[in-house]
Design a protein around this motif. Structure first.
Motif, short mmCIF file in Angstrom:
data_model
loop_
_atom_site.label_atom_id
_atom_site.label_comp_id
_atom_site.label_asym_id
_atom_site.label_seq_id
_atom_site.Cartn_x
_atom_site.Cartn_y
_atom_site.Cartn_z
N ALA A 141 0.88 -1.17 -0.01
CA ALA A 141 0.01 0.01 -0.02
C ALA A 141 0.71 1.29 0.06
O ALA A 141 0.48 2.16 -0.73
N VAL A 142 1.92 1.27 0.85
CA VAL A 142 2.86 2.37 0.83
C VAL A 142 3.41 2.57 -0.56
O VAL A 142 3.60 3.68 -0.99
N ASP A 146 2.82 6.09 -2.79
CA ASP A 146 3.96 6.97 -2.94
C ASP A 146 4.21 7.06 -4.24
O ASP A 146 4.51 8.15 -4.81
N ALA A 147 3.72 6.04 -5.33
CA ALA A 147 3.87 6.31 -6.54
C ALA A 147 2.90 7.29 -7.09
O ALA A 147 3.04 8.18 -7.96
N GLY A 148 1.73 7.16 -6.59
CA GLY A 148 0.63 8.24 -6.76
C GLY A 148 0.94 9.69 -6.63
O GLY A 148 0.96 10.48 -7.18
N LEU A 149 1.46 9.75 -5.35
CA LEU A 149 1.91 10.98 -4.82
C LEU A 149 3.27 11.58 -5.76
O LEU A 149 3.14 12.74 -5.69
N ALA A 150 4.00 10.71 -6.16
CA ALA A 150 5.17 11.03 -7.18
C ALA A 150 4.65 11.45 -8.16
O ALA A 150 5.15 12.61 -8.81
N GLY A 180 -7.44 3.72 -5.32
CA GLY A 180 -8.49 2.56 -5.82
C GLY A 180 -7.72 1.29 -5.41
O GLY A 180 -8.28 0.09 -5.30
N GLU A 181 -6.55 1.39 -5.98
CA GLU A 181 -5.94 0.02 -5.81
C GLU A 181 -5.29 -0.25 -4.51
O GLU A 181 -5.50 -1.48 -4.11
N VAL A 182 -5.32 0.73 -3.48
CA VAL A 182 -5.13 0.51 -1.91
C VAL A 182 -6.52 -0.26 -1.47
O VAL A 182 -6.34 -1.32 -0.83
#
Length: 331
Positions: free
Chosen positions: A105-106, A110-114, A126-128
């Motif tokens: 999940a992290v 993190d990828a989305g925030l990047a 949604g993935e989480v």
């Protein structure tokens, strides 16, 4: 998942303490019985007559009671040890799932925030959410399997306190009345009187023929999931085999390997064994099914199988490595 972890946390220690208590009682009663025997022999060494005979009979009854209680405590220690093992295994599995979920999940977040854009963040959320459903379902299965093992242990502990049924007296023709299929395993000396005797195992398995699962793989043998292995280990346990309830077929082979009871040579198969379908015990893709051997006739083997067409059924197969990768003796 945290709730599932907390449900299992700390319980193994309680079961271990109970096991130690039962083991201590078993040891102390065994020592007491031996001392009672020695003291009785010393008293009777120079005592003869009717009073001595009466004392001897009472002493025998006392030692018999001590033996029965001690044996029950020993069996209870084994049962509670199994319960502790199930709790440790279940708790460890849930902790690993929680750690794995957190790590994945992290990474996703993190990828989305990047990326920093709203669509990317929404996809990450949604993935989480999907991961939550996936891992919560897996951890719920672990809790359910552990609860099944604990319920089975509780049932076996209760049985230790229930009086055993005495066999019916022989009739004029030497035959006996029919009894409980979980009792002595029938007459005729077919090996059913011992723990895990082949006759007792096949008798218990045959008594379940025709049982059909409920919606969503619901069954009385274990978790609501493919249940061929739950059925096989349930039957073995009912017949007196000291094995945990194992919902995965490969785990049965692994258990047998640790005990020196597993084999790949199919010519060793005999009634009461289990045979494993597939190519190996590694995972559900290679270890696909399991059945209890009812009889072997040349290159044909008749099995009683759980979850065979959603029910318990009797099926005959060719005894071949094209079908089976191995088997396990019950003892």
């Amino acid at each position: 998942m945290v709730e599932h972890r907390n449900q299992l946390a700390g319980k193994a220690e309680d079961a271990s303490l109970a096991r130690q208590s039962f083991a201590s009682v078993h040891s102390e009663l065994t020592e007491h019985r031996v001392k009672h025997r020695d003291d009785t022999h010393a008293v009777l060494a120079d005592w003869v007559g009717r009073d001595a005979d009466g004392f001897s009979r009472r002493a025998d009854r006392t030692r018999s009671a001590l033996r029965g209680t001690g044996d029950a405590a020993g069996k209870a220690a084994v049962i509670t040890a199994g319960a502790a093992e199930a709790l440790v295994t279940g708790h460890g599995a849930v902790v690993r799932l929680l750690d794995e979920y957190t790590e994945r999940a992290v990474r996703v977040l993190d990828a989305g925030l990047a990326v920093g854009q709203r669509p990317a963040l929404m996809r990450a959320v949604g993935e989480v959410a999907d991961l939550v459903r996936q891992y919560t379902g897996e951890s719920a299965k672990q809790v359910a399997e552990t609860k099944v093992a604990l319920a089975d242990a509780a049932h076996r502990l209760r049985e230790l306190h229930e009086p055993r049924k005495q066999p019916k007296p022989a009739g004029p023709d030497g035959s006996r009345g029919s009894g409980d299929s979980r009792g002595s395993g029938g007459s005729g000396g077919s090996g059913g009187s011992g723990a895990g005797g082949a006759h007792r195992i096949t008798q218990v398995a045959a008594s379940q023929l025709g049982y059909h699962e409920g919606p969503g793989n619901a069954n009385k043998y274990g978790p609501a999931a493919p249940w061929c292995s739950s059925f096989a280990t349930w039957v073995w346990r009912r017949a007196g085999v000291n094995i945990p309830l194992l919902p995965f077929t490969g785990a049965v082979f692994t258990w047998g390997k640790k005990k020196g009871l597993a084999y790949h040579d199919l010519s060793r198969a005999k009634p009461g064994d289990v045979l494993l379908f597939g190519t190996g015990p590694q995972n559900t893709s290679t270890s696909t099914h399991i059945g209890i051997v009812e009889k072997v006739n040349g290159d044909k083997v008749t099995l009683i199988e759980g979850n065979a067409g959603d029910s318990v059924a009797r099926r005959t197969h060719t005894l071949s490595h094209n079908t089976f990768y191995g088997g396990v003796h019950p003892s």
